[in-house]
Scaffold this motif. Structure first.
Motif, PDB file in Angstrom:
ATOM      1  N   ALA A 194     -99.245   5.687   1.634  1.00 21.33           N
ATOM      2  CA  ALA A 194     -98.646   6.957   1.227  1.00 21.33           C
ATOM      3  C   ALA A 194     -97.575   7.249   2.271  1.00 21.33           C
ATOM      4  N   ILE A 195     -96.346   6.866   1.955  1.00 24.96           N
ATOM      5  CA  ILE A 195     -95.245   7.023   2.901  1.00 24.96           C
ATOM      6  C   ILE A 195     -94.662   8.424   2.753  1.00 24.96           C
ATOM      7  N   VAL A 196     -94.427   9.065   3.883  1.00 29.02           N
ATOM      8  CA  VAL A 196     -93.825  10.393   3.869  1.00 29.02           C
ATOM      9  C   VAL A 196     -92.459  10.280   4.541  1.00 29.02           C
ATOM     10  N   PHE A 197     -91.426  10.717   3.850  1.00 31.11           N
ATOM     11  CA  PHE A 197     -90.059  10.661   4.368  1.00 31.11           C
ATOM     12  C   PHE A 197     -90.014  11.268   5.780  1.00 31.11           C
ATOM     13  N   GLY A 198     -89.390  10.540   6.711  1.00 29.42           N
ATOM     14  CA  GLY A 198     -89.374  10.915   8.111  1.00 29.42           C
ATOM     15  C   GLY A 198     -88.737  12.269   8.393  1.00 29.42           C
ATOM     16  N   GLY A 199     -87.979  12.804   7.473  1.00 32.12           N
ATOM     17  CA  GLY A 199     -87.319  14.085   7.682  1.00 32.12           C
ATOM     18  C   GLY A 199     -88.175  15.283   7.286  1.00 32.12           C
ATOM     19  N   PHE A 200     -89.376  15.053   6.818  1.00 26.11           N
ATOM     20  CA  PHE A 200     -90.218  16.189   6.438  1.00 26.11           C
ATOM     21  C   PHE A 200     -90.808  16.868   7.672  1.00 26.11           C
ATOM     22  N   SER A 201     -91.174  18.145   7.498  1.00 25.17           N
ATOM     23  CA  SER A 201     -91.753  18.932   8.580  1.00 25.17           C
ATOM     24  C   SER A 201     -93.211  18.540   8.801  1.00 25.17           C
ATOM     25  N   ALA A 202     -93.749  19.013   9.932  1.00 26.62           N
ATOM     26  CA  ALA A 202     -95.166  18.768  10.252  1.00 26.62           C
ATOM     27  C   ALA A 202     -96.069  19.341   9.158  1.00 26.62           C
TER      28      ALA A 202
ATOM     29  N   VAL B 202    -102.975   6.978  10.329  1.00 21.69           N
ATOM     30  CA  VAL B 202    -101.585   7.407  10.176  1.00 21.69           C
ATOM     31  C   VAL B 202    -100.730   6.523  11.083  1.00 21.69           C
ATOM     32  N   ILE B 203     -99.578   6.101  10.567  1.00 24.58           N
ATOM     33  CA  ILE B 203     -98.686   5.263  11.375  1.00 24.58           C
ATOM     34  C   ILE B 203     -97.370   5.999  11.607  1.00 24.58           C
ATOM     35  N   THR B 204     -96.976   6.114  12.869  1.00 26.33           N
ATOM     36  CA  THR B 204     -95.718   6.792  13.186  1.00 26.33           C
ATOM     37  C   THR B 204     -95.027   6.051  14.332  1.00 26.33           C
ATOM     38  N   CYS B 205     -94.019   6.671  14.930  1.00 26.65           N
ATOM     39  CA  CYS B 205     -93.369   6.056  16.095  1.00 26.65           C
ATOM     40  C   CYS B 205     -93.036   7.156  17.100  1.00 26.65           C
ATOM     41  N   ASP B 206     -92.615   6.741  18.285  1.00 31.37           N
ATOM     42  CA  ASP B 206     -92.353   7.737  19.336  1.00 31.37           C
ATOM     43  C   ASP B 206     -91.194   8.657  18.968  1.00 31.37           C
ATOM     44  N   GLY B 207     -90.063   8.071  18.619  1.00 32.89           N
ATOM     45  CA  GLY B 207     -88.892   8.878  18.283  1.00 32.89           C
ATOM     46  C   GLY B 207     -88.000   8.136  17.304  1.00 32.89           C
ATOM     47  N   THR B 208     -86.995   8.841  16.803  1.00 31.74           N
ATOM     48  CA  THR B 208     -86.120   8.322  15.755  1.00 31.74           C
ATOM     49  C   THR B 208     -84.669   8.507  16.178  1.00 31.74           C
ATOM     50  N   TYR B 209     -83.820   7.535  15.858  1.00 33.00           N
ATOM     51  CA  TYR B 209     -82.384   7.717  16.088  1.00 33.00           C
ATOM     52  C   TYR B 209     -81.726   8.330  14.868  1.00 33.00           C
ATOM     53  N   ARG B 210     -80.895   9.315  15.105  1.00 35.29           N
ATOM     54  CA  ARG B 210     -80.114   9.941  14.029  1.00 35.29           C
ATOM     55  C   ARG B 210     -78.698  10.083  14.540  1.00 35.29           C
ATOM     56  N   GLY B 211     -77.816   9.137  14.205  1.00 30.47           N
ATOM     57  CA  GLY B 211     -76.466   9.197  14.749  1.00 30.47           C
ATOM     58  C   GLY B 211     -76.532   9.104  16.260  1.00 30.47           C
TER      59      GLY B 211
ATOM     60  N   LYS C 110     -78.010  11.031  18.273  1.00 26.86           N
ATOM     61  CA  LYS C 110     -79.190  11.692  18.852  1.00 26.86           C
ATOM     62  C   LYS C 110     -80.467  10.864  18.680  1.00 26.86           C
ATOM     63  N   ALA C 111     -81.398  11.056  19.634  1.00 24.40           N
ATOM     64  CA  ALA C 111     -82.763  10.554  19.427  1.00 24.40           C
ATOM     65  C   ALA C 111     -83.635  11.781  19.212  1.00 24.40           C
ATOM     66  N   VAL C 112     -84.361  11.812  18.122  1.00 19.82           N
ATOM     67  CA  VAL C 112     -85.203  12.985  17.852  1.00 19.82           C
ATOM     68  C   VAL C 112     -86.676  12.576  17.853  1.00 19.82           C
ATOM     69  N   PRO C 113     -87.554  13.505  18.291  1.00 12.74           N
ATOM     70  CA  PRO C 113     -88.971  13.160  18.371  1.00 12.74           C
ATOM     71  C   PRO C 113     -89.576  12.936  16.987  1.00 12.74           C
ATOM     72  N   GLN C 114     -90.452  11.967  16.875  1.00 10.14           N
ATOM     73  CA  GLN C 114     -91.158  11.727  15.617  1.00 10.14           C
ATOM     74  C   GLN C 114     -92.653  11.975  15.824  1.00 10.14           C
ATOM     75  N   LYS C 115     -93.192  11.403  16.901  1.00 10.31           N
ATOM     76  CA  LYS C 115     -94.644  11.541  17.108  1.00 10.31           C
ATOM     77  C   LYS C 115     -95.028  13.003  17.314  1.00 10.31           C
ATOM     78  N   ALA C 116     -94.165  13.769  17.986  1.00 11.44           N
ATOM     79  CA  ALA C 116     -94.491  15.178  18.235  1.00 11.44           C
ATOM     80  C   ALA C 116     -94.716  15.903  16.907  1.00 11.44           C
ATOM     81  N   THR C 117     -93.881  15.605  15.908  1.00 10.83           N
ATOM     82  CA  THR C 117     -94.048  16.211  14.585  1.00 10.83           C
ATOM     83  C   THR C 117     -95.360  15.729  13.953  1.00 10.83           C
ATOM     84  N   CYS C 118     -95.592  14.433  14.094  1.00  6.15           N
ATOM     85  CA  CYS C 118     -96.803  13.847  13.521  1.00  6.15           C
ATOM     86  C   CYS C 118     -98.048  14.450  14.184  1.00  6.15           C
ATOM     87  N   ASP C 119     -97.981  14.650  15.519  1.00  5.54           N
ATOM     88  CA  ASP C 119     -99.113  15.263  16.235  1.00  5.54           C
ATOM     89  C   ASP C 119     -99.439  16.634  15.672  1.00  5.54           C
TER      90      ASP C 119
END
Ligand code: 7RM
Length: 659
Positions: A171-179, A194-203, A205-214
């Motif tokens: 069940a993949i959830v688009f990375g841009g969704f909120s917590a 649940v599978i996630t990663c530490d952070g994401t590159y967007r242009g 910027k590097a934005v946090p991913q795991k923090a949202t997942c947490d």
């Protein structure tokens, strides 16, 4: 853009360029007509042949049970290829090793142009097998759900294929969704991993991913394990006993995992999508029918050849990425580019730089991306050699004539064709599209049904329109790629949403127009779903987010024309008594919606409304709100059923002030 604005532009026919036809699987409309007729005259024979030829089966399906479906109220169901046993990862990887082990399967093109990596079929096979063993070692079994919250990195394709290898349902959830959105989706499917990663590159910027997942997982009592891929090196908190690094797990994993042989109708994945009412729906797809439909359409829609480089820019978090970045191309043994970046980084020429770098032949993107780069001028195209392109695909929303013309003329340079593909998450793959070598195209028309697909256009009385006409777009007959239902559908929303409005038909929620040649044009949604940058959103979701704010009494959300996004989000908000109507509050409401749903749901405009145009029975007259938002003040149609017609004058006056 002179051509694009001529009044007869839509009636022009652009013939298939010879260069396209030469390499095409279906070379004329007559040939298409013949194949199409075969596919609908004897669908079971047609699909049985396709399924036997195109897929590798552990145990063949029962030739007497090719399909079993009904769209009749109370009896709605679809089953395809019963009795067969199959594994999706085997079809996407193992079977290609004999003659393609060193062929590129996935070309990962990172956000940074210098960060790229080729994964051969052998590489993918090794990584997928290893991760399948990782999942097993964590106790994941056939039928268990695994939630995935990752950006566009190669690991995403690896972990999804690994799920299919052991029969786990991803069940993949688009990375841009909120917590909060992620939380609801994890809880709905009941994932323990649940599978996630530490952070994401967007242009840049590097934005946090795991923090949202947490934040999400803190409110998911069922989650036992979080696997974290290292991507940006961003510092993250690892929770003892729950969080484990992907890399550590992979270092110890065995290299081979026996594929789990699945029944054709076992669930393959759940993907959440928005509807016109309530919470997002978990659309379920199953093994064989989906794989066959995704792979066959992928090959035919873009005329992909073994030697081609194929690129679909969609995020795997949406269905287009599932079917056309991963499952379709890999099942076919083709080469698929997986792109982490955005169209404007490092500059607006990025798409064409990537096309040039890998000599892309078949390119598939969304109208919103086309519009956003077209407006920056032609120089970003002229800097690159994009002559390798042959078929240009489009999906997600209607292509407007200007964007169509720019794509055709500037990118296609007169020697490519455009494949404008209409389909939905629920469909599994393309439904209406011009097969590149067979169908001369008309601007911004999706043209003709795929093999086995029988569209119907319905009038306001629920009767099918024969011949030319305009109305609600339905599908009359079953096809292998149709969703089998919604996950955890206790209330029977599946039948209610898709099969109740026009009994006996699958209703898409879209409108369409059929011309005298039988060609289709999609006219957009006819329900309360809006399409923002090709992302599907229910107005009800945005309304629910707004009304969850303590200052908001009521909210009504509609789409309105937006130059780049196709549709923007326009919100009418009634505040609680004594709350001041300030610009600060508008900003706070936008931030609130971003937090509850995600940035894709940010309202573009908020208008304060002391009253909403409600009928005497209390229904909001959305037509009025749509017209006011679009500033088409002239014609509101029949407003005589409104409880207080004066509300409309207020709305108009305030809309004019908003600019
Ligand atoms: C693939 C995808 C589905 C909705 C659908 C339409 C709109 C998609 C086109 C299109 C006009 C197209 N799945 N839509 N493709 N409208 N022309 N070629 O987008 O489930 O996320 O959205 O998107 O309204 O119902 S989706």
């Amino acid at each position: 853009m002179a051509e694009a604005t001529e009044t007869d532009f839509y009636d022009k026919v652009f013939p298939v360029p010879e260069r396209v036809r030469e390499k095409s699987y279906v070379k004329s409309r007559a040939e298409y007509d013949k194949l199409y007729k075969e596919s609908i005259d004897d669908p079971n024979a047609f699909w049985a042949k396709m399924a036997s030829e195109r897929l590798s089966w552990f145990k063949p399906f029962d030739k007497k049970k090719v399909s079993d479906w009904s769209f009749e109220p109370g009896k709605v169901h679809s089953k395809w290829f019963e009795g067969g046993k199959i594994n999706v990862s085997y079809n996407c990887l193992d079977r290609h090793l004999a003659d393609k082990k060193n062929k590129a399967a996935i070309i990962f093109e990172g956000n940074d142009p210098n960060d790229w990596k080729v994964y051969t079929y052998q590489d993918m096979y090794r990584e997928v097998n290893k991760f399948a063993n990782v999942l097993k070692s964590l106790g994941v079994k056939k039928g268990d759900r695994v939630s995935i919250f990752l950006p566009m990195i190669a690991e995403l394709s690896i972990v999804m294929l690994a799920c299919t290898r052991i029969g786990a349902i991803h069940a993949i959830v688009f990375g841009g969704f909120s917590a909060e959105a992620l939380r609801d989706r994890i809880n709905n499917c009941g994932a323990e991993v649940v599978i996630t990663c530490d952070g994401t590159y967007r242009g840049s910027k590097a934005v946090p991913q795991k923090a949202t997942c947490d934040k999400a997982v803190d409110q998911c009592p069922g989650v036992k394990t979080m696997i974290v891929v290292k991507r940006t090196g961003t510092e993250v908190a690892m929770k003892e006993g729950r969080d484990i690094w992907y890399e550590d797990l992979m270092a110890k994993a065995d290299r081979y995992c026996e594929p789990e042989w699945m029944d054709s109708e076992d669930p393959l994945f759940i993907l959440y999508t928005s509807g016109s009412t309530g919470q997002p729906k978990g659309v379920v797809h199953t093994q064989a029918g989906y794989l066959l439909y995704a792979s066959m359409t992928q090959q035919y829609a873009f005329d992909v050849r073994d030697e081609d480089t194929y690129w679909c820019t969609a995020d795997i978090g949406w269905v287009t990425g599932h079917s056309y970045v991963v499952y379709g191309p890999l099942c076919n043994g083709f080469t698929s580019i997986l792109f982490e970046g955005v169209p404007n980084y490092p500059d607006f020429g990025r798409f064409w730089a990537v096309v040039e770098k890998y000599s892309v032949n078949n390119f598939y993107t969304a109208p919103t991306a086309i519009r956003s780069i077209a407006k920056e001028g032609d120089k970003w195209v002229d800097m690159h050699d994009i002559s390798s392109l042959r078929v240009l695909g489009s999906v997600g929303e209607p292509l407007n004539p200007e964007a169509w013309w720019w794509y055709y003329n500037k990118i296609g340079a007169g020697h490519c064709t455009i494949s404008d593909t209409w389909w939905q998450t629920e469909n599994g793959g393309h439904m209406i599209l011009p097969l590149p070598g067979a169908i001369d195209i008309k601007p911004a028309k999706a043209m003709v049904p795929f093999f086995g697909v029988v569209p119907a256009i319905m009038d306001e009385d629920g009767k099918e329109i024969k011949g030319p006409g305009k109305g609600a777009l339905c599908i009359k007959k079953g096809w292998p790629g149709i969703t089998r239902g919604l996950w955890d559908d206790k209330e029977g929303r599946f039948e209610e949403n898709y099969f109740s409005q026009f009994p006996g038909y699958y209703f898409s929620g879209d409108g369409a127009e059929r011309d005298a040649d039988g060609d289709y044009k999609i006219t957009g949604r006819v329900d309360d779903v809006i399409n923002v940058s090709g992302h599907r959103l229910g107005t009800a979701e945005v309304e629910a987010a707004l009304t969850s704010h303590p200052d908001v009494a009521e909210a009504a959300v509609v789409g309105f024309p937006h130059d780049i996004k196709g549709q923007g989000i326009f919100a009418y908000v009634t505040l609680n008594h004594n709350v001041a109507k300030t610009d600060e509050l508008k900003k706070a409401l936008v931030a609130h919606v971003r937090k509850v749903v995600g940035p894709i749901a940010s309202p573009d405009q908020i208008q304060w409304a002391d009253g909403l145009p409600k009928t005497r029975s209390g229904k909001i007259m959305r037509r009025v709100l749509r017209n006011v938002a679009a500033k088409t003040f002239g014609d509101f149609g029949d407003t005589s059923t409104l409880a207080d017609p004066a509300v409309v004058d207020d709305l108009v006056a305030n809309r004019k002030k908003l600019g």
